[in-house]
Write a protein that holds these residues in place. Structure first.
Motif, short mmCIF file in Angstrom:
data_model
loop_
_atom_site.label_atom_id
_atom_site.label_comp_id
_atom_site.label_asym_id
_atom_site.label_seq_id
_atom_site.Cartn_x
_atom_site.Cartn_y
_atom_site.Cartn_z
N HIS A 119 -5.73 4.51 -42.81
CA HIS A 119 -6.39 3.22 -43.05
C HIS A 119 -5.42 2.12 -42.63
N VAL A 120 -5.29 1.94 -41.30
CA VAL A 120 -4.38 0.96 -40.72
C VAL A 120 -5.16 0.16 -39.66
N TRP A 121 -4.63 -1.02 -39.31
CA TRP A 121 -5.28 -1.90 -38.34
C TRP A 121 -5.64 -1.18 -37.05
N GLU A 122 -4.75 -0.30 -36.57
CA GLU A 122 -4.93 0.36 -35.29
C GLU A 122 -6.01 1.44 -35.32
N ASN A 123 -6.53 1.78 -36.51
CA ASN A 123 -7.52 2.85 -36.63
C ASN A 123 -8.83 2.37 -37.25
N VAL A 124 -8.96 1.08 -37.54
CA VAL A 124 -10.16 0.58 -38.21
C VAL A 124 -10.81 -0.49 -37.35
N VAL A 125 -12.14 -0.42 -37.21
CA VAL A 125 -12.90 -1.40 -36.43
C VAL A 125 -14.15 -1.82 -37.21
N ALA A 126 -14.70 -2.95 -36.82
CA ALA A 126 -15.99 -3.39 -37.36
C ALA A 126 -17.08 -2.58 -36.67
N SER A 127 -18.15 -2.30 -37.41
CA SER A 127 -19.21 -1.47 -36.86
C SER A 127 -20.56 -1.90 -37.44
N CYS A 128 -21.62 -1.72 -36.64
CA CYS A 128 -22.96 -1.95 -37.18
C CYS A 128 -23.37 -0.68 -37.95
N LYS A 129 -24.33 -0.80 -38.81
CA LYS A 129 -24.74 0.34 -39.63
C LYS A 129 -25.24 1.52 -38.80
N PRO A 130 -26.10 1.29 -37.79
CA PRO A 130 -26.58 2.44 -37.00
C PRO A 130 -25.45 3.21 -36.31
N CYS A 131 -24.49 2.49 -35.71
CA CYS A 131 -23.37 3.18 -35.03
C CYS A 131 -22.50 3.91 -36.05
N ASN A 132 -22.23 3.28 -37.18
CA ASN A 132 -21.41 3.90 -38.21
C ASN A 132 -22.09 5.18 -38.72
N HIS A 133 -23.39 5.12 -38.92
CA HIS A 133 -24.13 6.30 -39.41
C HIS A 133 -24.15 7.41 -38.35
N ARG A 134 -24.39 7.03 -37.08
CA ARG A 134 -24.41 8.02 -35.99
C ARG A 134 -23.06 8.69 -35.80
N LYS A 135 -21.99 7.90 -35.90
CA LYS A 135 -20.65 8.44 -35.68
C LYS A 135 -20.24 9.36 -36.82
N ALA A 136 -20.56 8.96 -38.03
CA ALA A 136 -20.23 9.74 -39.24
C ALA A 136 -18.74 10.09 -39.25
N ASP A 137 -18.41 11.39 -39.37
CA ASP A 137 -17.00 11.79 -39.41
C ASP A 137 -16.57 12.50 -38.13
N ARG A 138 -17.18 12.08 -37.02
CA ARG A 138 -16.84 12.69 -35.73
C ARG A 138 -15.88 11.82 -34.94
N LEU A 139 -15.22 12.44 -33.98
CA LEU A 139 -14.32 11.73 -33.08
C LEU A 139 -15.12 11.14 -31.92
N LEU A 140 -14.58 10.13 -31.28
CA LEU A 140 -15.28 9.47 -30.18
C LEU A 140 -15.53 10.44 -29.02
N ASP A 141 -14.56 11.32 -28.73
CA ASP A 141 -14.72 12.29 -27.64
C ASP A 141 -15.89 13.22 -27.89
N GLU A 142 -16.13 13.58 -29.13
CA GLU A 142 -17.24 14.48 -29.46
C GLU A 142 -18.59 13.84 -29.18
N LEU A 143 -18.65 12.51 -29.26
CA LEU A 143 -19.90 11.79 -29.03
C LEU A 143 -20.01 11.25 -27.61
N GLY A 144 -18.90 11.25 -26.89
CA GLY A 144 -18.88 10.65 -25.56
C GLY A 144 -18.84 9.13 -25.62
N TRP A 145 -18.40 8.59 -26.73
CA TRP A 145 -18.33 7.14 -26.93
C TRP A 145 -16.95 6.63 -26.55
N ARG A 146 -16.87 5.32 -26.34
CA ARG A 146 -15.58 4.66 -26.16
C ARG A 146 -15.65 3.31 -26.86
N LEU A 147 -14.48 2.81 -27.23
CA LEU A 147 -14.39 1.51 -27.90
C LEU A 147 -14.49 0.37 -26.89
N ASN A 148 -15.19 -0.69 -27.25
CA ASN A 148 -15.25 -1.88 -26.40
C ASN A 148 -13.97 -2.71 -26.52
#
Length: 181
Positions: A119-148
């Motif tokens: 729980h540090v600045w470099e690992n926490v971002v703001a998120s909308c509810k749908p994205c937060n729910h879709r991501k759940a406890d998965r890594l970005l690579d598992e979803l094919g997502w990337r950070l803006n």
């Protein structure tokens, strides 16, 4: 003192920038606390309210301050790292989701805490509810997502203000760019 009235005639609930005796910004205060410091002669008004708002009592009229300065210097311990709070995180990310760019309502750990993420600045971002729910406890690579955006520790003097909130008063700008001693 009674309530202040502005151009609309309603009560004014606002914050005042408090400067140290060296003109270094310390914090923002509720208007009531700022007025008490001025009335008790612990601070002086540097800038009044730009709209000319005043406070009335039975025996006096006082301009609403925008910036006040303490008469005595207060030594403030240096904080090496800016505390991670929900308000500060939302402000850093501009209230936009780091995944889709829509309005953010929640915070999300890029590497989930259940997977060892901190729980540090470099690992926490703001998120909308749908994205937060879709991501759940998965890594970005598992979803094919990337950070803006790349999450980083905020920098700058205004982040060190105790209440942190920038109220957008243009009279504060010259003091927000001053470097701490």
């Amino acid at each position: 003192m009674s309530t202040a009235t502005g151009t609309e005639g309603g009560p004014v609930s606002r914050h005042v920038l408090l400067l140290n005796a060296s003109y270094e910004p310390l914090t923002t205060l509720p208007l009531r606390r700022a007025v008490l410091l001025v009335l008790r002669d612990k601070a002086e008004v540097v800038h009044g309210d730009a709209a000319g708002t005043v406070l009335h009592s039975a025996s006096m009229v006082l301009s609403v301050p925008s910036v006040i300065r303490l008469h005595r210097y207060i030594r403030v311990p240096y904080r090496r790292r800016i505390p991670l709070t929900r308000v500060a995180l939302m402000r850093r990310d501009g209230h936009h989701c780091a995944y889709c760019g829509k309005r953010a309502e929640t915070i999300d750990h890029v590497v989930p805490r259940s997977r060892g993420g901190a729980h540090v600045w470099e690992n926490v971002v703001a998120s909308c509810k749908p994205c937060n729910h879709r991501k759940a406890d998965r890594l970005l690579d598992e979803l094919g997502w990337r950070l803006n955006v790349t999450p980083t520790v905020p920098r700058g003097l205004h982040w060190r203000l105790i209440n942190g909130e920038q109220h957008g008063d243009p009279q504060w700008a010259p003091y927000m760019t001053r470097q701490a001693a």
